[in-house]
Scaffold this motif. Structure first.
Motif, mmCIF file in Angstrom:
data_model
loop_
_atom_site.group_PDB
_atom_site.id
_atom_site.type_symbol
_atom_site.label_atom_id
_atom_site.label_comp_id
_atom_site.label_asym_id
_atom_site.label_seq_id
_atom_site.Cartn_x
_atom_site.Cartn_y
_atom_site.Cartn_z
ATOM 1 N N UNK A 69 -10.326 -0.841 -4.795
ATOM 2 C CA UNK A 69 -9.019 -1.357 -5.201
ATOM 3 C C UNK A 69 -8.340 -0.556 -6.313
ATOM 4 N N UNK A 70 -9.035 0.045 -7.234
ATOM 5 C CA UNK A 70 -8.439 0.911 -8.256
ATOM 6 C C UNK A 70 -7.290 0.255 -8.999
ATOM 7 N N UNK A 71 -6.136 0.922 -9.043
ATOM 8 C CA UNK A 71 -4.968 0.374 -9.741
ATOM 9 C C UNK A 71 -4.215 -0.650 -8.890
ATOM 10 N N UNK A 72 -4.558 -0.743 -7.625
ATOM 11 C CA UNK A 72 -3.916 -1.689 -6.699
ATOM 12 C C UNK A 72 -4.700 -2.991 -6.752
ATOM 13 N N UNK A 73 -4.490 -3.749 -7.836
ATOM 14 C CA UNK A 73 -5.301 -4.947 -8.066
ATOM 15 C C UNK A 73 -5.016 -6.068 -7.064
ATOM 16 N N UNK B 84 0.825 -1.206 0.000
ATOM 17 C CA UNK B 84 0.000 0.000 0.000
ATOM 18 C C UNK B 84 0.860 1.257 0.000
ATOM 19 N N UNK B 85 1.950 1.221 0.731
ATOM 20 C CA UNK B 85 2.865 2.373 0.728
ATOM 21 C C UNK B 85 3.486 2.559 -0.650
ATOM 22 N N UNK B 86 3.868 1.469 -1.292
ATOM 23 C CA UNK B 86 4.447 1.564 -2.634
ATOM 24 C C UNK B 86 3.418 2.096 -3.630
ATOM 25 N N UNK B 87 2.186 1.624 -3.532
ATOM 26 C CA UNK B 87 1.126 2.106 -4.414
ATOM 27 C C UNK B 87 0.834 3.573 -4.131
ATOM 28 N N UNK B 88 0.898 3.977 -2.867
ATOM 29 C CA UNK B 88 0.692 5.373 -2.512
ATOM 30 C C UNK B 88 1.731 6.282 -3.140
#
Length: 118
Positions: free
Chosen positions: A87-91, A23-27
């Motif tokens: 979920x968006x782009x964080x599949x 989640x931090x990486x996606x953020x």
């Protein structure tokens, strides 16, 4: 059900670390792309709810009280709902939400079996 609570609790705590890092990486990626997505924030919330569910699951594994299963249902159910809806782009969040949904369903099963035994 004792074994399920112990195993799901341990796995949920381990998955917490993985989901939080993802989640931090996606953020960071969402911030750099300026996409305006909230999938990373939803991932952090799912991770925290997964950690809380794991702790409750381990702490109440020997208890056959209805309250512990209801708490697990609420924690994991809310995590699954948040994950599947944001979920968006964080599949990968759908995978972790699926894990939470499985735990919520098993909490319902434990709740049903507990009321039949009482």
């Amino acid at each position: 059900m004792k074994i399920w609570k112990l195993v799901s609790g341990i796995l949920s705590i381990i998955f917490f670390a993985l989901v939080a890092m993802q989640s931090c990486a996606v953020g960071v990626a969402n911030t750099l792309e300026d996409s305006g997505e909230v999938s990373s924030s939803a991932g952090i919330l799912v991770a925290v709810l997964m950690l809380a569910g794991g702790i409750v699951s381990i702490a109440t594994r020997g208890s056959e009280k209805r309250g512990s299963n209801i708490a697990l249902l609420v924690l994991f159910g809310l995590a699954a709902l948040l994950g599947f809806s944001n979920y968006g782009s964080y599949s990968d969040l759908t995978i972790w939400s699926g894990w939470c949904l499985i735990n919520a369903v098993l909490a319902v099963v434990a709740l049903a079996l507990g009321s039949k035994q009482a």
